[in-house]
Write a protein that holds these residues in place. Structure first.
Motif, PDB file in Angstrom:
ATOM      1  N   THR A 188      40.353  45.550  43.208  1.00 29.82           N
ATOM      2  CA  THR A 188      39.412  44.571  42.674  1.00 29.82           C
ATOM      3  C   THR A 188      39.169  44.889  41.203  1.00 29.82           C
ATOM      4  OG1 THR A 188      37.521  45.942  43.321  1.00 29.82           O
ATOM      5  CG2 THR A 188      38.201  44.248  44.877  1.00 29.82           C
TER       6      THR A 188
ATOM      7  N   GLU B 122      34.803  42.712  37.335  1.00 31.38           N
ATOM      8  CA  GLU B 122      34.115  41.420  37.449  1.00 31.38           C
ATOM      9  C   GLU B 122      33.978  41.010  38.909  1.00 31.38           C
ATOM     10  OE1 GLU B 122      36.891  41.857  35.442  1.00 31.38           O
ATOM     11  OE2 GLU B 122      35.750  42.041  33.570  1.00 31.38           O
ATOM     12  N   GLU B 123      35.044  41.204  39.689  1.00 35.76           N
ATOM     13  CA  GLU B 123      34.990  40.833  41.106  1.00 35.76           C
ATOM     14  C   GLU B 123      33.981  41.714  41.851  1.00 35.76           C
ATOM     15  OE1 GLU B 123      37.865  39.776  44.886  1.00 35.76           O
ATOM     16  OE2 GLU B 123      38.668  41.060  43.304  1.00 35.76           O
ATOM     17  N   ARG B 124      33.944  42.986  41.519  1.00 35.01           N
ATOM     18  CA  ARG B 124      32.964  43.876  42.165  1.00 35.01           C
ATOM     19  C   ARG B 124      31.540  43.442  41.837  1.00 35.01           C
ATOM     20  NH1 ARG B 124      37.065  47.419  40.750  1.00 35.01           N
ATOM     21  NH2 ARG B 124      36.001  48.122  38.853  1.00 35.01           N
ATOM     22  N   ASP B 125      31.322  42.996  40.600  1.00 36.33           N
ATOM     23  CA  ASP B 125      29.997  42.485  40.224  1.00 36.33           C
ATOM     24  C   ASP B 125      29.641  41.253  41.052  1.00 36.33           C
ATOM     25  OD1 ASP B 125      29.647  44.497  38.364  1.00 36.33           O
ATOM     26  OD2 ASP B 125      30.261  43.252  36.644  1.00 36.33           O
ATOM     27  N   LYS B 126      30.612  40.347  41.243  1.00 39.31           N
ATOM     28  CA  LYS B 126      30.391  39.139  42.055  1.00 39.31           C
ATOM     29  C   LYS B 126      30.078  39.512  43.509  1.00 39.31           C
ATOM     30  CE  LYS B 126      33.368  35.925  39.541  1.00 39.31           C
ATOM     31  NZ  LYS B 126      34.580  35.110  39.647  1.00 39.31           N
TER      32      LYS B 126
ATOM     33  N   GLU C 167      26.557  40.883  43.693  1.00 43.41           N
ATOM     34  CA  GLU C 167      25.589  39.794  43.541  1.00 43.41           C
ATOM     35  C   GLU C 167      25.506  38.956  44.822  1.00 43.41           C
ATOM     36  OE1 GLU C 167      25.166  35.813  40.801  1.00 43.41           O
ATOM     37  OE2 GLU C 167      26.114  37.571  39.896  1.00 43.41           O
ATOM     38  N   TRP C 168      26.663  38.630  45.389  1.00 46.62           N
ATOM     39  CA  TRP C 168      26.703  37.849  46.627  1.00 46.62           C
ATOM     40  C   TRP C 168      26.008  38.602  47.759  1.00 46.62           C
ATOM     41  CZ3 TRP C 168      28.871  39.071  51.343  1.00 46.62           C
ATOM     42  CH2 TRP C 168      28.937  38.052  52.282  1.00 46.62           C
TER      43      TRP C 168
ATOM     44  N   TYR D  33      32.167  39.780  52.605  1.00 48.60           N
ATOM     45  CA  TYR D  33      32.472  38.957  51.427  1.00 48.60           C
ATOM     46  C   TYR D  33      33.828  38.274  51.587  1.00 48.60           C
ATOM     47  CZ  TYR D  33      33.435  37.652  46.584  1.00 48.60           C
ATOM     48  OH  TYR D  33      33.737  36.948  45.441  1.00 48.60           O
TER      49      TYR D  33
ATOM     50  N   HIS E  96      34.665  34.212  51.938  1.00 49.12           N
ATOM     51  CA  HIS E  96      35.415  33.555  50.881  1.00 49.12           C
ATOM     52  C   HIS E  96      36.897  33.360  51.226  1.00 49.12           C
ATOM     53  CE1 HIS E  96      31.812  35.028  48.807  1.00 49.12           C
ATOM     54  NE2 HIS E  96      31.994  33.970  48.025  1.00 49.12           N
TER      55      HIS E  96
END
Length: 111
Positions: free
Chosen positions: A68, A71-75, A78-79, A101, A105
Motif C-alpha cells: 500500500t 496515501e492509501e494507508r491514510d484513506k 480515515e475509513w 476495508y 471496497h
C-alpha cells in the motif's frame, strides 16, 4: 618412536574407519565406519535427509504484507475511524481492519 593409532569399524572390525555422528530423537550416536559403510548409512538415510531440515533452523514464516502507499494507508485509517474501529494512530494497520476495508471496497490483494 612413533605411536600409530588405528580406528577399526564398529560393524566389521576393518581398519581405516572414521567416526560418524548422527542423531535420532533426543539422542546422539557415534559409530566408527569404513568409507563404504558410511556410504551405505548415508544412502539409507537419504530420503529422510532430503525431506528433513537441519535442527535449530526455524521454519521460515511467510510474511504477508499488503503493498500500500502512504496515501492509501491514510484513506484506510480515515475509513476505519469513520466506522468506529479502534486501533493505534501509528504503526501497522491491523489485519482485521485491512480485511474489512478491502471487502468494503472490493479489493483483492492476493495477486
Amino acid at each position: 618412536m612413533a605411536i600409530r593409532s588405528v580406528v577399526e569399524s564398529d560393524l566389521s572390525g576393518e581398519p581405516d574407519a572414521a567416526t560418524a555422528t548422527f542423531g535420532l530423537g533426543d539422542t546422539w550416536y557415534e559409530v566408527d565406519l569404513t568409507t563404504e559403510e558410511r556410504k551405505k548409512l548415508e544412502e539409507a538415510l537419504k530420503p529422510y535427509l532430503k525431506a528433513g531440515r537441519k535442527a535449530g533452523e526455524p521454519t521460515p514464516k511467510k510474511r504477508v504484507v499488503p503493498e500500500t502507499t502512504a496515501e492509501e494507508r491514510d484513506k484506510i485509517r480515515e475509513w476505519a475511524k469513520g466506522k468506529g474501529l479502534e486501533f493505534a494512530d501509528r504503526g501497522r494497520i491491523p489485519k482485521k481492519v485491512m480485511k474489512a476495508y478491502d471487502e468494503a471496497h472490493g479489493i483483492d490483494r492476493s495477486k
